[in-house]
Design a protein around this motif. Structure first.
Motif, PDB file in Angstrom:
ATOM      1  N   ARG A 146      23.802 -54.430  -5.066  1.00 15.05           N
ATOM      2  CA  ARG A 146      22.901 -53.585  -5.855  1.00 15.05           C
ATOM      3  C   ARG A 146      22.266 -54.366  -6.999  1.00 15.05           C
ATOM      4  NH1 ARG A 146      25.617 -47.592  -6.686  1.00 15.05           N
ATOM      5  NH2 ARG A 146      25.811 -47.040  -4.479  1.00 15.05           N
ATOM      6  N   LEU A 147      23.037 -55.284  -7.568  1.00 14.23           N
ATOM      7  CA  LEU A 147      22.551 -56.055  -8.709  1.00 14.23           C
ATOM      8  C   LEU A 147      21.477 -57.060  -8.302  1.00 14.23           C
ATOM      9  CD1 LEU A 147      22.781 -56.986 -11.678  1.00 14.23           C
ATOM     10  CD2 LEU A 147      24.728 -58.401 -10.988  1.00 14.23           C
ATOM     11  N   SER A 148      21.556 -57.555  -7.075  1.00 13.70           N
ATOM     12  CA  SER A 148      20.686 -58.648  -6.635  1.00 13.70           C
ATOM     13  C   SER A 148      19.252 -58.192  -6.381  1.00 13.70           C
ATOM     14  CB  SER A 148      21.269 -59.264  -5.360  1.00 13.70           C
ATOM     15  OG  SER A 148      20.394 -60.232  -4.846  1.00 13.70           O
ATOM     16  N   LEU A 149      18.299 -58.988  -6.872  1.00  9.56           N
ATOM     17  CA  LEU A 149      16.881 -58.786  -6.568  1.00  9.56           C
ATOM     18  C   LEU A 149      16.403 -59.942  -5.690  1.00  9.56           C
ATOM     19  CD1 LEU A 149      15.314 -57.620  -9.977  1.00  9.56           C
ATOM     20  CD2 LEU A 149      15.917 -56.223  -7.991  1.00  9.56           C
ATOM     21  N   SER A 150      15.357 -59.678  -4.922  1.00 11.69           N
ATOM     22  CA  SER A 150      14.778 -60.694  -4.039  1.00 11.69           C
ATOM     23  C   SER A 150      13.273 -60.493  -4.020  1.00 11.69           C
ATOM     24  CB  SER A 150      15.355 -60.544  -2.625  1.00 11.69           C
ATOM     25  OG  SER A 150      14.973 -59.290  -2.074  1.00 11.69           O
ATOM     26  N   PRO A 151      12.513 -61.486  -3.535  1.00  9.09           N
ATOM     27  CA  PRO A 151      11.053 -61.301  -3.431  1.00  9.09           C
ATOM     28  C   PRO A 151      10.669 -60.076  -2.610  1.00  9.09           C
ATOM     29  CG  PRO A 151      11.624 -63.615  -3.160  1.00  9.09           C
ATOM     30  CD  PRO A 151      12.923 -62.859  -3.196  1.00  9.09           C
ATOM     31  N   SER A 152      11.431 -59.818  -1.521  1.00  7.75           N
ATOM     32  CA  SER A 152      11.093 -58.650  -0.697  1.00  7.75           C
ATOM     33  C   SER A 152      11.364 -57.354  -1.453  1.00  7.75           C
ATOM     34  CB  SER A 152      11.903 -58.676   0.606  1.00  7.75           C
ATOM     35  OG  SER A 152      13.291 -58.639   0.330  1.00  7.75           O
ATOM     36  N   LYS A 153      12.445 -57.318  -2.253  1.00  8.94           N
ATOM     37  CA  LYS A 153      12.723 -56.123  -3.060  1.00  8.94           C
ATOM     38  C   LYS A 153      11.614 -55.886  -4.072  1.00  8.94           C
ATOM     39  CE  LYS A 153      17.633 -54.921  -3.305  1.00  8.94           C
ATOM     40  NZ  LYS A 153      18.817 -54.812  -4.190  1.00  8.94           N
ATOM     41  N   LEU A 154      11.165 -56.943  -4.712  1.00  5.18           N
ATOM     42  CA  LEU A 154      10.086 -56.810  -5.695  1.00  5.18           C
ATOM     43  C   LEU A 154       8.792 -56.360  -5.032  1.00  5.18           C
ATOM     44  CD1 LEU A 154      10.758 -59.912  -7.992  1.00  5.18           C
ATOM     45  CD2 LEU A 154      11.242 -57.512  -8.481  1.00  5.18           C
ATOM     46  N   ASN A 155       8.525 -56.860  -3.819  1.00  7.39           N
ATOM     47  CA  ASN A 155       7.325 -56.415  -3.097  1.00  7.39           C
ATOM     48  C   ASN A 155       7.408 -54.927  -2.768  1.00  7.39           C
ATOM     49  OD1 ASN A 155       6.076 -58.909  -3.114  1.00  7.39           O
ATOM     50  ND2 ASN A 155       6.968 -59.555  -1.162  1.00  7.39           N
TER      51      ASN A 155
ATOM     52  N   GLU B 270      10.030 -65.274 -13.138  1.00  8.56           N
ATOM     53  CA  GLU B 270      10.774 -64.986 -14.366  1.00  8.56           C
ATOM     54  C   GLU B 270      11.824 -63.899 -14.132  1.00  8.56           C
ATOM     55  OE1 GLU B 270       8.322 -64.330 -17.818  1.00  8.56           O
ATOM     56  OE2 GLU B 270       6.711 -65.550 -16.948  1.00  8.56           O
ATOM     57  N   ILE B 271      11.438 -62.893 -13.334  1.00 11.29           N
ATOM     58  CA  ILE B 271      12.379 -61.805 -13.037  1.00 11.29           C
ATOM     59  C   ILE B 271      13.564 -62.334 -12.234  1.00 11.29           C
ATOM     60  CG2 ILE B 271      12.654 -59.586 -11.860  1.00 11.29           C
ATOM     61  CD1 ILE B 271       9.622 -59.137 -12.339  1.00 11.29           C
TER      62      ILE B 271
END
Length: 797
Positions: free
Chosen positions: A422-431, A397-398
């Motif tokens: 900076r705006l971009s999120l990824s699975p590794s960033k969330l981890n 969802e994020i």
């Protein structure tokens, strides 16, 4: 006595004035120690057209206002003694109106002041007349036992109107702005022919770029009828300048009515009482929830009359702001601030927002934050663990919300690549976020309520210094949605209430991350402790909430930080304005370490505030294989090199010479400069750096230790990349920012930086008098061991 010189302006206006449709007259002007000169600044053309009939819903839309009525109350125009005009205030108001007029707006003024001006004039005449008569009869020019008769208001108005208008004309002349006088009575609005004539005259004056100055004709106006009041949209009784301004604004289809008086606006209780709060926005139907204070010191209208007139104008399609025009600190920009959409006075709006106002959000956050601070340490840890788990569970969802933000930013084409990263999120960033949050959860076990010092002041009188939350934090961040859970976790761990203002570019991502933060807070019923400001408040408006916010933390560009530091009104700002970081390569540096550290410091994330901006090189390193390898590596990494003055002097053909040694490039660019010694490198850093992060690369331990001691920056490293200046890398779990201040927190600010202290004294009836020279007690000031509480326990005596 005042000497007033009248003269005629006969010189023709410049062509650009004529082309703008302005036709000045040759009427006599009052010369006030200055000669009229036509402005050489061309008129600005502002695209302000909009369909009338519906008022603006939000303050930010006031920038679109083209036709504006400014109502000047008696208290604004009149001096404190009520005899004569407040010339300083009037001059600043005229300047603002003229400036808006020159922007292409259509300005009208509804003014009071004729009675006060006439009263001053008649008093002078009466005093002079009595003095002459007494001198003739007694032979002595004395003013003994002279009493002034009661001056009738109509006579004062008749005597003062011409002088008031002459003053306005003289003041506006200084800005090459023409004025025209309009005197009206109630009959001019109720008689259809007179109303049409008035309307036609005003439209013609506005078409010719002339400022109409309107006043009630107090010389002939009848007394107001005691029961006469506002009677719907089509009928209004002109019994004061508030009702006149409202009727005029609707009649002329004005976009905005600015009513200036001697009060800040509307309050939820009488102004001056302890609990009175200024209402930023007022909605129709809310009048039952407010209490009116006393009337102004002068004039016949009170706040109730102003509110009724404002609501009448609002119903007719004109937006209204009631504000203070007498405050010396704001008078010089109150009108322009209102038109720019700033939070000044009370804004009347027909559109009530679905959610709470930012003031209400701040109150909610503070109340819930106090409950959060009272939780046991492990309870706050549970909340943070729950948030970390939600980042993993709601990953899809994020990322879906973040994808929408990225697509919008890419399609708009206005965001540079560094901001998109900076705006971009990824699975590794969330981890990584989840891991950092769990670190914070562990450290939160020993935060709020920790005893720093214990002192036995005297027998049965013990003192403790303990850590406590700061209060309400406002964090303003750009383009980095990962900032939201990081800062939220730190606020939870430190027991602080939190107000978040994110950039529009990350609206979707911020919204879902905030929902997850509130879901985690609900575990212990403190959901409201973290609030996301989703209304259209400008950052400057938030920075004015000094009575509600305790600390502002900006996260973003150096420009954002500087803007907030300038805008903050009485609120401390924790942050750094620039990240001008240096790496100094000593002549005893290792080749391998230099290449690795310089590459990482500049190229790993060039947009970061801890990236290298200036490379300082010892003179002996020049013309060595090491220097050639540094240059080759930077060129391979596509880093644009700028030469410092010393470096440029060594080269026949050099890169472009740097414009300033205080530049934060924020991209694949850097400056190279040459120094003669480690001490010269230190001096350069102190002169041109920003006290953020500075690095030395050397194999000489003595040189390194001297550098670490001498450099006065928040972070100083030896043989390590500047990119280590980060809360997560320091083991803080996360950071709310990096501070270059020299008080409170410095460097990466984690949990400790969001705590302050308070002193707790436990006694048994002692008084300060007990310790005086005649008292029976003596101070001990004995330090006691600090015994930290076990998890889940409070500090005991």
């Amino acid at each position: 006595f005042y000497c007033i010189e009248f003269y005629f302006q006969l010189s023709p206006p410049p062509p650009h004035i004529l082309s703008a449709g302005v036709y000045p007259t040759t009427s006599p002007l009052v010369r006030l120690h200055a000669v009229r000169q036509w402005s050489n600044v061309p008129f600005l053309t502002v695209p302000l057209a909009r369909a009338h009939g519906k008022s603006f819903a939000h303050r930010s839309e006031l920038r679109q206002a083209k036709r504006i009525v400014v109502k000047l109350g008696s208290a604004v125009v009149t001096r404190g003694d009520e005899c004569g005009l407040a010339l300083g205030r009037l001059a600043s108001i005229v300047e603002q109106v003229a400036m808006l007029q020159n922007q292409g707006r259509e300005m009208m003024i509804v003014t009071s002041g004729a009675v006060a001006f006439g009263k001053q004039r008649l008093r002078h005449e009466i005093l002079l007349s009595q003095s002459v008569r007494q001198a003739l009869h007694s032979g002595q020019n004395q003013l003994k036992d002279m009493s002034l008769p009661v001056l009738e208001a109509r006579a004062c108005a008749a005597a003062g109107q011409s002088g008031l208008m002459a003053l306005y004309e003289a003041m506006f002349t200084q800005y090459s702005t023409c004025t025209a006088q309009i005197l009206v009575t109630n009959l001019d609005f109720h008689d259809d022919q007179k109303r049409r004539n008035l309307n036609s005259t005003l439209h013609e004056l506005l078409r010719m770029n002339i400022v109409p100055i309107i006043n009630t004709n107090d010389a002939v106006v009848p007394p107001p009828e005691p029961n006469s009041d506002l009677q719907g949209v089509n009928v209004i009784s002109i019994k004061d300048n508030d009702s006149l301004a409202a009727r005029l604004a609707v009649e002329m289809r004005a976009d905005l009515l600015i009513a200036l008086s001697d009060v800040e606006g509307l309050y939820d209780s009488p102004p001056g009482t302890d609990d009175a709060k200024l209402l930023d926005t007022f909605y129709p139907g809310d009048q039952q929830s407010i209490t009116y204070g006393t009337k102004s010191r002068v004039g016949i209208g009170g706040m109730e009359a102003k509110v009724k007139a404002a609501l009448w104008a609002l119903q007719g399609g004109t937006s209204v702001v009631i504000a203070n025009g007498t405050h010396p600190k704001v008078t010089g920009h109150v009108i322009t601030d209102i038109v720019e959409g700033k939070k000044v006075g009370t804004f009347f709006s027909e559109v009530k927002p679905a959610g709470p106002t930012v003031e209400q959000q701040t109150d909610m956050a503070r109340t819930a934050g106090r409950t959060l601070a009272s939780l046991l340490p492990e309870q706050r840890s549970e909340i943070i663990y729950a948030l970390a788990d939600l980042l993993t569970e709601k990953r899809e969802e994020i990322l879906s919300a973040n994808k929408k933000d990225l697509e919008f930013a890419i399609n708009s084409g206005r965001m540079p690549a560094s901001m998109l990263k900076r705006l971009s999120l990824s699975p590794s960033k969330l981890n990584s976020l989840a891991i950092g949050l769990r670190q914070i959860a562990v450290s939160s076990q020993d935060s709020v309520g920790r005893v720093l010092r214990r002192t036995r002041v005297a027998n049965n009188l013990d003192l403790e210094q303990i850590t406590v939350p700061i209060g309400v934090l406002l964090v303003i961040f750009e383009s980095r949605p990962d900032c939201l859970p990081q800062v939220s976790a730190l606020a939870i761990a430190s027991g602080n209430a939190l107000l978040l203002k994110g950039g529009k570019e990350a609206a979707n991502t911020n919204r879902i991350l905030h929902e997850l933060a509130q879901e985690a807070l609900s575990v212990h019923n403190v959901r409201d402790a973290i609030q996301l400001v989703s209304t259209r408040e400008e950052v400057e408006d938030l920075c004015r909430l000094e009575k509600m916010i305790d600390l502002i933390i900006p996260r973003g560009s150096s420009q954002l930080v500087r803007d907030i530091q300038r805008a903050a009104k009485g609120i401390p700002v924790l942050g750094h304005s620039e990240g001008i970081c240096h790496v100094y390569v000593d002549h005893e540096a290792s080749i391998d370490k230099v290449l690795k550290i310089v590459r990482d410091s500049k190229c790993d994330y060039p947009a970061a505030c801890n990236a290298m901006e200036t490379l300082l090189v010892h003179r002996d390193v020049l013309r060595t294989p090491l220097f050639d390898q540094i240059i080759d590596m930077l060129r391979t990494e596509q880093v644009k090199i700028h030469a410092g003055p010393r470096f440029a002097s060594y080269l026949t053909f050099s890169p472009s010479e740097v414009k300033s040694l205080r530049t934060e490039y924020g991209d694949l660019e850097c400056c190279i400069e040459v120094v003669d010694s480690m001490q010269e490198a230190v001096d350069h850093i102190h002169k041109y750096g920003s006290s953020h992060t500075d690095v030395i690369i050397t194999e000489n331990e003595e040189t390194a230790e001297q550098f670490l001691q001498l450099v006065d920056s928040a972070c100083v490293f030896w043989n390590a990349s500047s990119r280590f200046a980060d809360g997560y890398r320091f083991g803080l779990g996360a950071e709310v920012g990096i501070s270059t201040a020299r008080i409170h927190a410095r460097g990466p600010v984690g949990l400790e930086g969001l705590l302050t202290t308070k002193w707790v004294l436990r006694g048994d009836g002692q008084t300060a008098a007990d310790f005086s020279e005649q008292g029976s007690m003596k101070f001990l000031h004995e330090n006691l061991p600090v015994a930290q509480p076990l998890t889940g326990q409070r500090t005991s005596n």
